[in-house]
Design an enzyme around this catalytic site. Structure first.
Site, short mmCIF file in Angstrom:
data_model
loop_
_atom_site.label_atom_id
_atom_site.label_comp_id
_atom_site.label_asym_id
_atom_site.label_seq_id
_atom_site.Cartn_x
_atom_site.Cartn_y
_atom_site.Cartn_z
N LYS A 1 30.41 15.57 -19.07
CA LYS A 1 29.96 14.30 -19.65
C LYS A 1 29.65 14.53 -21.11
O LYS A 1 29.31 15.65 -21.51
CB LYS A 1 28.70 13.80 -18.93
CG LYS A 1 28.48 12.31 -19.03
CD LYS A 1 29.35 11.55 -18.05
CE LYS A 1 29.17 10.05 -18.17
NZ LYS A 1 29.85 9.36 -17.06
P1 NAD Z 1 29.09 -0.93 -20.28
O1 NAD Z 1 28.49 -0.44 -21.54
O2 NAD Z 1 30.46 -1.52 -20.30
O3 NAD Z 1 28.10 -2.02 -19.58
C1 NAD Z 1 26.76 -1.75 -19.29
C2 NAD Z 1 26.09 -3.09 -18.92
O4 NAD Z 1 24.76 -2.85 -18.46
C3 NAD Z 1 25.95 -4.06 -20.10
O5 NAD Z 1 26.17 -5.37 -19.62
C4 NAD Z 1 24.48 -3.88 -20.51
O6 NAD Z 1 23.95 -5.03 -21.19
C5 NAD Z 1 23.86 -3.72 -19.16
N1 NAD Z 1 22.52 -3.11 -19.12
C6 NAD Z 1 22.05 -2.05 -19.81
N2 NAD Z 1 20.76 -1.82 -19.50
C7 NAD Z 1 20.42 -2.77 -18.58
C8 NAD Z 1 19.23 -3.07 -17.86
N3 NAD Z 1 18.13 -2.34 -18.02
N4 NAD Z 1 19.24 -4.12 -16.99
C9 NAD Z 1 20.36 -4.85 -16.81
N5 NAD Z 1 21.51 -4.63 -17.46
C10 NAD Z 1 21.54 -3.60 -18.34
O7 NAD Z 1 29.05 0.32 -19.26
P2 NAD Z 1 29.91 0.53 -17.93
O8 NAD Z 1 31.10 1.36 -18.26
O9 NAD Z 1 30.07 -0.76 -17.21
O10 NAD Z 1 28.93 1.50 -17.11
C11 NAD Z 1 27.89 1.00 -16.29
C12 NAD Z 1 27.48 2.08 -15.31
O11 NAD Z 1 28.61 2.45 -14.50
C13 NAD Z 1 26.99 3.40 -15.95
O12 NAD Z 1 26.02 3.98 -15.10
C14 NAD Z 1 28.24 4.26 -15.95
O13 NAD Z 1 27.95 5.64 -16.03
C15 NAD Z 1 28.83 3.86 -14.61
N6 NAD Z 1 30.25 4.14 -14.44
C16 NAD Z 1 31.17 3.62 -15.30
C17 NAD Z 1 32.53 3.89 -15.09
C18 NAD Z 1 33.59 3.29 -15.96
O14 NAD Z 1 34.79 3.45 -15.62
N7 NAD Z 1 33.28 2.57 -17.03
C19 NAD Z 1 32.92 4.69 -14.00
C20 NAD Z 1 31.96 5.20 -13.13
C21 NAD Z 1 30.62 4.90 -13.36
#
Ligand code: NAD
Length: 420
Positions: free
Chosen positions: A109
């Site tokens: 990461k």
């Molecule tokens: P992103 O930046 O696209 O979206 C994150 C979202 O969460 C945004 O809408 C933000 O406003 C919101 N957010 C942040 N803090 C918050 C809170 N306290 N309460 C409510 N909403 C909140 O990120 P993403 O890629 O969608 O990732 C989200 C999660 O999924 C992370 O934990 C990431 O590690 C995990 N993840 C992502 C992927 C991927 O392919 N993008 C794959 C596996 C896991």
């Protein structure tokens, strides 16, 4: 009265989850230490020349947790609260995730501590290019392959790939995944994590005796993972009654119109103010709604010992990494609520990242239908394997998933032997 402030450190949660798996597997303390400790870590300074000419110094990290099964793989996070311990935890979860869904990678990461929304796009590009050049000794298609995570997207992957390639003197498509399709990205990658979350969520609801078409859901976080999950749930007939982001939460008991909500977010940057809904007082109130399915898809550490008793959903499917602490897991399990762990639920992203890397290495691209079919097969197979293991041993899904994954990594580690 002094308020009790909960200190969140995802690495402590990751260590507790690992030690529970190691106990079930009967491994030694030495093996626990090996599995708990990152193989390599790099912390770098990232000087940024701002658009106004001033220079700001940012800090970035890249952690490779385990390399026993192949090159390491894991996202890059841009966020104001990135810490080395958070990156270590996320790298460890990537190791277990890759092993669980049988893609030939270890876990890694990366992160840079800054909020990209406070910077211009060209500043974000300069941060990306400098960070990439600083971590260049560690990354590469057969070493360590970054991908998007919180605060990063396909443009950032394109800049990373370009920076790496320019320095190598030739184009290296396989150095990152989650690239634009025009630049060797895979069809189906952008929606893969959300699709995978929903395949598993539908299976988990049926396992709990819930009919998806008669069920309600709430999604925390409306970014790359959350908004796609909401859309695919709606398509499957699940009524998505609430969604949130860091600025607010909206609720509609008749079900949100997800396409309309997506248009609102594209136009305004937040779910807040969506007219066909009412606002919840606090974004976190979404966690406590009377619903069948809760999908935390934002950040880690949102369901803890202090609020788990207020969560009422029968099924929690972790779109985010690390949203539920081990103490909260115990509370939810004791109350008969099913938690589908992150390393299973959100593995769709790394599965299609693997497909993208395979396609880039072969310079041969697949049709979207083929990507989606192979993704569904792998997600369903992983769900059934974890569910069967949990039922057989009468253990929670997280312990089943983690112990299966840890065993796979340990078997590879032992087969390689210790050098020298
Ligand atoms: P992103 O930046 O696209 O979206 C994150 C979202 O969460 C945004 O809408 C933000 O406003 C919101 N957010 C942040 N803090 C918050 C809170 N306290 N309460 C409510 N909403 C909140 O990120 P993403 O890629 O969608 O990732 C989200 C999660 O999924 C992370 O934990 C990431 O590690 C995990 N993840 C992502 C992927 C991927 O392919 N993008 C794959 C596996 C896991």
């Amino acid at each position: 009265m002094t308020a009790v402030v909960e200190v969140k450190n995802p690495l402590l949660d990751a260590h507790t989850q690992l030690s529970r798996a190691v106990e079930v597997l009967g491994y030694s303390a030495g093996m626990y230490d090996m599995l708990a400790t990152p193989r390599r870590e790099l912390t770098v300074s990232v000087p940024l020349r701002r658009d106004d000419g001033t220079v700001e110094l940012l800090v970035g990290h890249r952690v490779q947790h385990n390399l026993s099964r192949g090159p390491s793989k894991g996202g890059l996070r841009y966020s104001h609260d990135v810490t080395l311990d958070e990156v270590r935890a996320l790298a460890m979860w990537m190791t277990w995730k890759c092993a669980l869904v049988d893609v030939p990678y270890g876990g890694a990461k990366g992160g840079v501590r800054f909020d990209p929304r406070q910077y211009s796009r060209s500043e974000v590009e300069r941060v990306t290019r400098r960070y990439t050049s600083e971590i260049m000794p560690m990354i590469g298609p057969s070493q360590d392959i970054p991908a998007p995570d919180i605060g990063t997207d396909e443009d950032i992957m394109a800049w990373m790939m370009d920076t790496y390639s320019v320095n190598r003197g030739h184009t290296v498509l396989g150095v990152v995944t989650g690239k634009p399709v025009a630049l060797g990205g895979s069809l189906g990658r952008a929606s893969a994590t959300s699709r995978g979350v929903v395949y598993v969520a539908l299976a988990a609801m049926r396992h709990q005796g819930l009919e998806p078409a008669a069920s309600t859901a709430a999604v925390q976080g409306f970014g790359k993972v959350g908004r796609g999950a909401a859309r695919f749930l709606e398509e499957a007939g699940v009524k998505v009654v609430a969604a949130s982001d860091q600025y607010g939460a909206v609720h509609a008991s008749q079900g949100l119109n997800i396409r309309a909500l997506e248009s609102h977010v594209d136009a305004t940057g937040s779910v807040a103010g969506f007219t066909e809904s009412e606002a919840l007082d606090e974004p976190d109130d979404l966690l406590y709604l009377e619903i069948d399915l809760l999908i935390p898809a934002a950040v880690e550490g949102v369901i803890t010992e202090s609020n788990a008793r207020r969560v009422r959903a029968a099924v929690v499917v972790e779109g985010a990494n690390g949203p539920t602490s081990p103490g909260a897991d115990d509370i939810l399990t004791a109350r008969g609520q099913l938690v589908v762990p992150d390393i299973l639920a959100n593995a769709g992203g790394v599965i299609v990242s693997y497909f993208e890397w395979v396609q880039a290495n072969q310079a041969y691209w697949w049709a979207e239908a083929e990507v989606e079919k192979r993704l569904e097969e792998r997600m369903v197979r992983a769900w059934e394997r974890v569910r069967d293991h949990a039922v057989l041993h009468d253990i929670p899904l997280r312990l089943a998933a983690t112990s299966l994954a840890v065993e796979t990594v340990t078997t590879a580690h032992l087969a390689r032997g210790l050098y020298p």
